[in-house]
Design an enzyme around this catalytic site. Structure first.
Site, mmCIF file in Angstrom:
data_model
loop_
_atom_site.group_PDB
_atom_site.id
_atom_site.type_symbol
_atom_site.label_atom_id
_atom_site.label_comp_id
_atom_site.label_asym_id
_atom_site.label_seq_id
_atom_site.Cartn_x
_atom_site.Cartn_y
_atom_site.Cartn_z
ATOM 1 N N VAL A 12 37.083 34.392 52.742
ATOM 2 C CA VAL A 12 35.650 34.130 52.596
ATOM 3 C C VAL A 12 34.959 34.129 53.956
ATOM 4 O O VAL A 12 33.959 34.816 54.169
ATOM 5 C CB VAL A 12 35.422 32.758 51.901
ATOM 6 C CG1 VAL A 12 33.947 32.408 51.879
ATOM 7 C CG2 VAL A 12 35.979 32.778 50.491
ATOM 8 N N THR A 126 34.724 26.919 47.360
ATOM 9 C CA THR A 126 34.495 26.531 45.959
ATOM 10 C C THR A 126 34.964 25.097 45.766
ATOM 11 O O THR A 126 36.149 24.807 45.922
ATOM 12 C CB THR A 126 35.259 27.462 45.013
ATOM 13 O OG1 THR A 126 34.800 28.781 45.278
ATOM 14 C CG2 THR A 126 35.004 27.112 43.559
ATOM 15 N N LEU A 158 32.241 36.760 46.582
ATOM 16 C CA LEU A 158 32.939 37.938 47.100
ATOM 17 C C LEU A 158 34.214 38.188 46.313
ATOM 18 O O LEU A 158 34.948 37.262 46.003
ATOM 19 C CB LEU A 158 33.347 37.730 48.567
ATOM 20 C CG LEU A 158 32.274 37.303 49.558
ATOM 21 C CD1 LEU A 158 32.883 37.181 50.951
ATOM 22 C CD2 LEU A 158 31.140 38.297 49.559
ATOM 23 N N LYS A 209 28.645 28.609 40.408
ATOM 24 C CA LYS A 209 29.884 29.278 40.837
ATOM 25 C C LYS A 209 30.983 29.156 39.769
ATOM 26 O O LYS A 209 31.611 30.136 39.375
ATOM 27 C CB LYS A 209 30.344 28.667 42.169
ATOM 28 C CG LYS A 209 31.739 29.004 42.578
ATOM 29 C CD LYS A 209 31.864 30.427 43.080
ATOM 30 C CE LYS A 209 33.318 30.776 43.279
ATOM 31 N NZ LYS A 209 33.559 31.912 44.090
ATOM 32 N N ALA A 257 41.706 45.326 29.711
ATOM 33 C CA ALA A 257 42.851 44.553 29.227
ATOM 34 C C ALA A 257 44.053 44.852 30.123
ATOM 35 O O ALA A 257 44.119 45.897 30.759
ATOM 36 C CB ALA A 257 43.158 44.961 27.794
ATOM 37 N N GLY A 262 44.595 37.135 37.892
ATOM 38 C CA GLY A 262 45.381 36.386 38.878
ATOM 39 C C GLY A 262 44.477 36.110 40.065
ATOM 40 O O GLY A 262 43.261 36.117 39.930
ATOM 41 N N CYS A 265 41.022 32.777 42.840
ATOM 42 C CA CYS A 265 39.825 32.113 42.303
ATOM 43 C C CYS A 265 39.901 31.796 40.818
ATOM 44 O O CYS A 265 39.849 30.622 40.440
ATOM 45 C CB CYS A 265 38.600 32.978 42.553
ATOM 46 S SG CYS A 265 38.122 32.973 44.272
ATOM 47 N N LYS A 268 42.455 29.131 39.438
ATOM 48 C CA LYS A 268 42.168 27.805 39.987
ATOM 49 C C LYS A 268 40.832 27.273 39.464
ATOM 50 O O LYS A 268 40.723 26.096 39.097
ATOM 51 C CB LYS A 268 42.142 27.964 41.511
ATOM 52 C CG LYS A 268 41.648 26.825 42.317
ATOM 53 C CD LYS A 268 41.931 27.084 43.790
ATOM 54 C CE LYS A 268 40.987 28.038 44.455
ATOM 55 N NZ LYS A 268 39.703 27.508 44.849
HETATM 56 C C1 UDX Z 1 36.789 36.779 41.786
HETATM 57 C C2 UDX Z 1 35.300 36.956 41.475
HETATM 58 O O1 UDX Z 1 35.069 38.279 40.980
HETATM 59 C C3 UDX Z 1 34.454 36.687 42.692
HETATM 60 O O2 UDX Z 1 33.075 36.739 42.346
HETATM 61 C C4 UDX Z 1 34.792 35.296 43.230
HETATM 62 O O3 UDX Z 1 34.086 35.046 44.413
HETATM 63 C C5 UDX Z 1 36.282 35.176 43.496
HETATM 64 O O4 UDX Z 1 37.008 35.482 42.310
HETATM 65 P P1 UDX Z 1 38.720 38.208 42.949
HETATM 66 O O5 UDX Z 1 39.631 37.099 42.568
HETATM 67 O O6 UDX Z 1 38.780 38.754 44.322
HETATM 68 O O7 UDX Z 1 37.182 37.776 42.713
HETATM 69 O O8 UDX Z 1 39.024 39.441 41.977
HETATM 70 P P2 UDX Z 1 38.371 40.119 40.702
HETATM 71 O O9 UDX Z 1 38.091 41.539 41.015
HETATM 72 O O10 UDX Z 1 37.274 39.354 40.121
HETATM 73 O O11 UDX Z 1 39.642 40.101 39.717
HETATM 74 C C6 UDX Z 1 40.280 38.879 39.351
HETATM 75 C C7 UDX Z 1 41.481 39.150 38.489
HETATM 76 O O12 UDX Z 1 41.096 39.592 37.195
HETATM 77 C C8 UDX Z 1 42.433 40.226 39.025
HETATM 78 O O13 UDX Z 1 43.760 39.812 38.836
HETATM 79 C C9 UDX Z 1 42.124 41.436 38.174
HETATM 80 O O14 UDX Z 1 43.231 42.293 38.061
HETATM 81 C C10 UDX Z 1 41.782 40.787 36.842
HETATM 82 N N1 UDX Z 1 40.877 41.600 36.008
HETATM 83 C C11 UDX Z 1 39.627 41.905 36.433
HETATM 84 C C12 UDX Z 1 41.302 42.021 34.749
HETATM 85 O O15 UDX Z 1 42.426 41.740 34.321
HETATM 86 N N2 UDX Z 1 40.448 42.738 33.970
HETATM 87 C C13 UDX Z 1 39.194 43.072 34.368
HETATM 88 O O16 UDX Z 1 38.487 43.735 33.604
HETATM 89 C C14 UDX Z 1 38.763 42.647 35.654
#
Ligand code: UDX
Length: 448
Positions: A12, A126, A158, A209, A257, A262, A265, A268
């Site tokens: 961040v 967060t 982000l 958030k 899907a 994971g 963010c 948790k």
């Molecule tokens: C997320 C939020 O998007 C962001 O706004 C926040 O600040 C932090 O958490 P991030 O954890 O970096 O960001 O990844 P993100 O792209 O949101 O994906 C999170 C998880 O969901 C990943 O494991 C991704 O593979 C999964 N995912 C995402 C899916 O399984 N399906 C989807 O359609 C989108």
């Protein structure tokens, strides 16, 4: 030009610090991790994030981005005393899903005893709803003599792997404070971005958030539930998602899907929100279902591997360690593409479950090998996908890296002992895979 301090140079803090510096501000980054700061002074990035290295180099060279371990230098520098201090330290998961705020507390205490002039303290980490007030209380109680300050909540949205772009092109900037004037001052920092601005109170900003992340996690679990039903009824979830996504009220984003969410963010934050609700005597049923569906998505991949690999192997039926003697390759170890972050990585979890079932594991990731190596035990780490395929009884696709979308599948198949692919990211076309001679299972791809 403003004088800004950013505390914590992780996923961040660093993209934000480099971004603010790029707008012409002077940004001092503080971290207690001496190795990180020493590395950054020598141009070594502590994390993998597309575009970050170039942005950091450019602003370090221009003298606008400075790294230090000293709060005193950062906050009270004689030529450039700080006006704004961003707290961007980690808030790992604590007991029962409660956020662990020890780093935020330590930072607040250190700011309190170091500051020698008025400051705006902005919370980027967060934190549970109500933490802004708690930070105010800490600073006030630890100050040796009263110096005015304000606390503003400015949650970050982000995404890892896209942090620089997300900083430069946010959908919105949220600011929460009991001191409207302080929030307006922080808003000035974001003016070059021309993003929609929401100014509200502290607790509402903190809640925005959690609610945003919980909603996105819900979308993911929703589509995984639909995928599960698609498998039973013979429909294709990819096309279902596309068909749903054209409806503007629904939108196509976050309807992929697969392995479930994971990362640092969503897991948790959903847990923490549910925990906050429980403490208040509420029953967050939807959030609980979202978490259960998410855990099931990983287990379902392991079941598919077990069913396919052991399908023609009568010796294994009824045995506990059904995958003993089987070699399973896992392509992709990061929780999503374009990051080397291993926090709450679904492929790592799946590897552990496969190992518990007796499987021998080979693994490969284009970027996350170093971090994965520290985490995984008894796994053969390979140089590339083809080395990994050699002798495999099945391959699991764990991360949607572009490199895996363009594999030479004929070459991959030749190297495998049995051509079984369980695709946790739905990268391939099931019909084409069958034509190539693979036994192929995606997630929710309509086989009955
Ligand atoms: C997320 C939020 O998007 C962001 O706004 C926040 O600040 C932090 O958490 P991030 O954890 O970096 O960001 O990844 P993100 O792209 O949101 O994906 C999170 C998880 O969901 C990943 O494991 C991704 O593979 C999964 N995912 C995402 C899916 O399984 N399906 C989807 O359609 C989108």
């Amino acid at each position: 030009m403003k004088n800004i301090v950013v505390i914590g140079v992780g996923y961040v803090g660093l993209p934000m610090a480099a971004g603010f510096a790029d707008f012409g501000n002077r940004v001092m980054c503080v971290d207690v991790n001496e190795d990180r700061i020493a590395g950054l002074k020598n141009g070594i990035m502590p994390i993998y994030e597309p575009g970050l290295e170039e942005l950091t180099r450019r602003n370090v060279a221009a003298g606008r981005l400075i790294f230090t371990t000293s709060y005193e230098d950062a906050l009270n520098g004689k030529d450039a005393p700080a006006e704004y201090v961003f707290i961007a330290v980690g808030t790992p998961e604590g007991v029962d899903g409660e956020a662990d705020l020890r780093y935020v507390r330590a930072v607040a205490e250190t700011i309190a005893v170091t500051m020698d002039h008025p400051l705006i303290i902005i919370n980027k980490s967060t934190v549970p709803v109500g933490t802004g007030d708690w930070v105010s209380d800490i600073v006030r109680s630890k100050q040796p003599k009263p110096i005015p300050f304000s606390v503003v909540s400015n949650p970050e949205f982000l995404r890892e792997g896209a942090a620089v772009t997300d900083f430069m092109y946010p959908d919105r900037v949220v600011l929460g404070s009991l001191d409207e004037n302080a929030a307006q001052k922080v808003a000035q920092l974001y003016l070059p971005l021309r993003a929609p601005l929401i100014i509200t109170d502290l607790r509402t900003a903190e809640m925005i958030k959690y609610a945003s992340n919980a909603f996105l996690a819900t979308k993911i679990s929703f589509i995984n539930e639909i995928a599960n039903i698609c498998e039973a009824l013979g429909a294709d979830v990819k096309e279902v998602a596309a068909g749903m996504g054209y409806d503007k009220r629904i939108g196509r984003a976050f309807l992929d899907a697969g392995l479930g969410y994971g990362g640092s963010c969503f897991p948790k934050d959903v847990k923490a929100l549910s925990h906050m609700a429980n403490i208040q005597g509420k029953h967050p049923q939807l959030l609980e279902a979202v978490m259960q569906i998410n855990a099931d998505a990983r287990r379902s991949i392991v079941s598919k591997v077990r069913d396919l690999v052991c399908a023609n192997d009568k010796r294994t039926s009824g045995r506990l360690n059904r995958l003993e003697g089987k070699v399973i390759g896992v392509l992709g170890l990061a929780f999503k593409a374009n990051t080397d972050d291993m926090r709450e990585s679904q492929p790592v979890d799946i590897i552990r479950m496969l190992q518990a079932d007796g499987a021998t594991i080979k693994a490969y990731d284009p970027v996350a090998m170093e971090n994965a190596g520290r985490l995984l035990k008894n796994v053969t780490l390979c140089e590339d996908s083809y080395e990994l395929a050699d002798g495999c009884d099945a391959i699991v696709i764990g991360t949607e890296w572009n490199e895996f979308k363009n594999l030479d599948l004929v070459k991959l198949k030749k190297a495998m002992r049995h051509p079984i692919i369980v695709d946790g990211r739905n990268l391939y076309d099931p019909t084409k895979m069958r034509e190539l001679g693979f036994t192929y299972r995606g997630v929710g791809r309509g086989y009955v």
